[in-house]
Motif scaffolding. Sequence first.
Motif, short mmCIF file in Angstrom:
data_model
loop_
_atom_site.label_atom_id
_atom_site.label_comp_id
_atom_site.label_asym_id
_atom_site.label_seq_id
_atom_site.Cartn_x
_atom_site.Cartn_y
_atom_site.Cartn_z
N LEU A 409 1.93 -8.59 -23.50
CA LEU A 409 0.65 -8.14 -22.94
C LEU A 409 -0.24 -9.32 -22.56
CD1 LEU A 409 -0.40 -5.04 -25.11
CD2 LEU A 409 -0.10 -5.08 -22.63
N ILE A 410 -0.39 -10.23 -23.49
CA ILE A 410 -1.27 -11.37 -23.25
C ILE A 410 -0.70 -12.27 -22.15
CG2 ILE A 410 -2.25 -13.45 -24.29
CD1 ILE A 410 -2.31 -11.88 -26.96
N THR A 411 0.63 -12.50 -22.20
CA THR A 411 1.26 -13.35 -21.20
C THR A 411 1.15 -12.76 -19.80
OG1 THR A 411 2.85 -14.16 -22.84
CG2 THR A 411 3.41 -14.48 -20.52
N LEU A 412 1.49 -11.48 -19.67
CA LEU A 412 1.45 -10.84 -18.35
C LEU A 412 0.03 -10.63 -17.85
CD1 LEU A 412 4.35 -8.22 -18.71
CD2 LEU A 412 4.42 -10.51 -17.71
N PHE A 413 -0.91 -10.46 -18.78
CA PHE A 413 -2.31 -10.33 -18.38
C PHE A 413 -2.78 -11.61 -17.68
CE2 PHE A 413 -6.89 -10.72 -19.17
CZ PHE A 413 -7.35 -9.49 -18.72
N MET A 414 -2.30 -12.75 -18.18
CA MET A 414 -2.67 -14.02 -17.57
C MET A 414 -1.92 -14.27 -16.26
SD MET A 414 -3.19 -16.58 -20.84
CE MET A 414 -1.54 -16.32 -21.49
N LEU A 415 -0.72 -13.70 -16.14
CA LEU A 415 0.09 -13.91 -14.93
C LEU A 415 -0.35 -13.02 -13.77
CD1 LEU A 415 3.71 -14.26 -16.39
CD2 LEU A 415 2.27 -16.07 -15.42
N PHE A 416 -0.71 -11.76 -14.08
CA PHE A 416 -1.08 -10.80 -13.05
C PHE A 416 -2.59 -10.63 -13.00
CE2 PHE A 416 3.20 -8.89 -14.30
CZ PHE A 416 3.88 -9.53 -13.26
N ASP A 417 -3.12 -10.41 -11.79
CA ASP A 417 -4.56 -10.17 -11.67
C ASP A 417 -4.87 -8.69 -11.46
OD1 ASP A 417 -3.56 -9.81 -9.15
OD2 ASP A 417 -4.83 -11.31 -8.16
N ALA A 424 4.42 -4.60 -20.13
CA ALA A 424 4.80 -5.29 -21.37
C ALA A 424 5.43 -4.33 -22.38
CB ALA A 424 3.56 -5.95 -21.98
N LEU A 425 4.94 -3.09 -22.44
CA LEU A 425 5.44 -2.15 -23.45
C LEU A 425 6.89 -1.74 -23.20
CD1 LEU A 425 2.36 0.08 -24.28
CD2 LEU A 425 3.05 -2.11 -25.22
N PRO A 426 7.28 -1.29 -22.00
CA PRO A 426 8.69 -0.97 -21.80
C PRO A 426 9.61 -2.19 -21.90
CG PRO A 426 7.43 -0.65 -19.77
CD PRO A 426 6.46 -0.83 -20.87
N ILE A 427 9.14 -3.37 -21.48
CA ILE A 427 9.97 -4.57 -21.63
C ILE A 427 10.17 -4.88 -23.11
CG2 ILE A 427 10.04 -7.07 -21.25
CD1 ILE A 427 8.54 -6.64 -18.64
#
Length: 457
Positions: A409-417, A424-427
């Motif tokens: 969640l934190i990683t993808l939040f920073m990657l996507f705007d 993140a949850l299904p992954i």
Amino acid sequence: MNTIESQNNNALDGPIISTFLKYLLPSTVGMLAMSSASIVDGIFIGNFVGVEALAAVNLIIPLLSVLFGVGLMLAIGGSVRAGKFLGQKKQNAASAIFSKTLIATIVYAIAIIAIGLLLEPILFRLLGAGEILAPLMSEYYRVVLPFFVAQLSTIVLYFFIRLDGFPTLASTALVIGAVLNIALDYLFIAVFDWGLSGAAWATGLSQLLPLLTLLAYFFKKKRKLHFSIKQNNWSEIFHAAYNGLSEFINEISAGIIALIFNLLLISRAGIEGVAAITVLNYLLMLGFMVYFSIADTAQVMISQNFGARNVARTKQLLATTLLVTSVVSVIAILILLCFNESLITMFLDDQGTEKTATMAIEFVYYMWPIFIFAGVNMAISGYLTAIHLPFQSGVVSICRSLIFPATLLITLFMLFDDNRFVIALPIGECLTFLIALAYFIRHKPERAIAEDHVKNG
């Protein structure tokens, strides 16, 4: 003397499919009834109180999940331990752990009510409450928290009564509570216009009637479990609770992930984003409650056959569990993809909620793959709990419910705007499946039972 004459026990010698369904169907009805009460709360709050109230309730969920998790750990851990004793025909030992679990849960509930009310301002700040949502949260929290004694006592009785072969009584109590909650929601929110406090009173009062219903168990002549307040060896309660570690991890992790979700969504999408994920959580809850019912049914039956060291029957029960889980997953995905708009609009009124509904539908298309892996992961975790491997079960639980989701969640939040970070949850469930599968291969029934035989004689 711990060993007494055997009584009929369908979990040990009844037909596999019919016995599994005998436990599963009432459990599913009960779990869906319990979750539907929360869902109906959401429908009434969203339509009669507003989106801000819906978001306020969602901010409280992390705290309530943590508090509820300890009670669930005691209930499931104790019932699994008692199940093994029943499989070994040690009914006095099973009754002792039943008594100690119920007493410990009541003491815990009283303590958290006192502490929770005392620390309310601090807790609300940690949950991210602002000036708008804090008063709404308090309106709900102060009413619902004192009913935790009834709620947690009901959960303990539910699991032990199911274990003792009375699944219909256990599930009937939850259905009664759900029906009462719906009626009180309508009366307090739609008719009396009590707002969030009305929802809280409906939830709290609806916990009392199921508890009274379950007390009928103590008048059953054929019950195997007996309650006594005079107990010794209280350290056993900690060993039993350890068996329920994975369920505690699931609950506390759900609270932490909900908190992270809320903070991220508030910063990116505001109150509407929190409300949108709240609506989706209600929909996901239905599927997860069915998964929970399947895993719980497997625990009830497998724990007893594990205690009796019946390899063939344990393998049959496990195969049945995985088959039923797969069927439910397919149905859940189809419903979520085909009827998402209709389901979402049930929770929202027609004024100013178009943005919330649009985001909720967007979340559905990012999140639906969660059902491919979540059910199997929960089934394997439940199996590991049933064969007394709480560490392995806990690893599966903490990976699927905390480590992978939080990190992603934190990683993808920073990657996507945008809102794509919710994938993140299904992954996380997919990555957890690889770990769960490895544990399952390592601890197949024949090997697990043989190792337990060597360890415990």
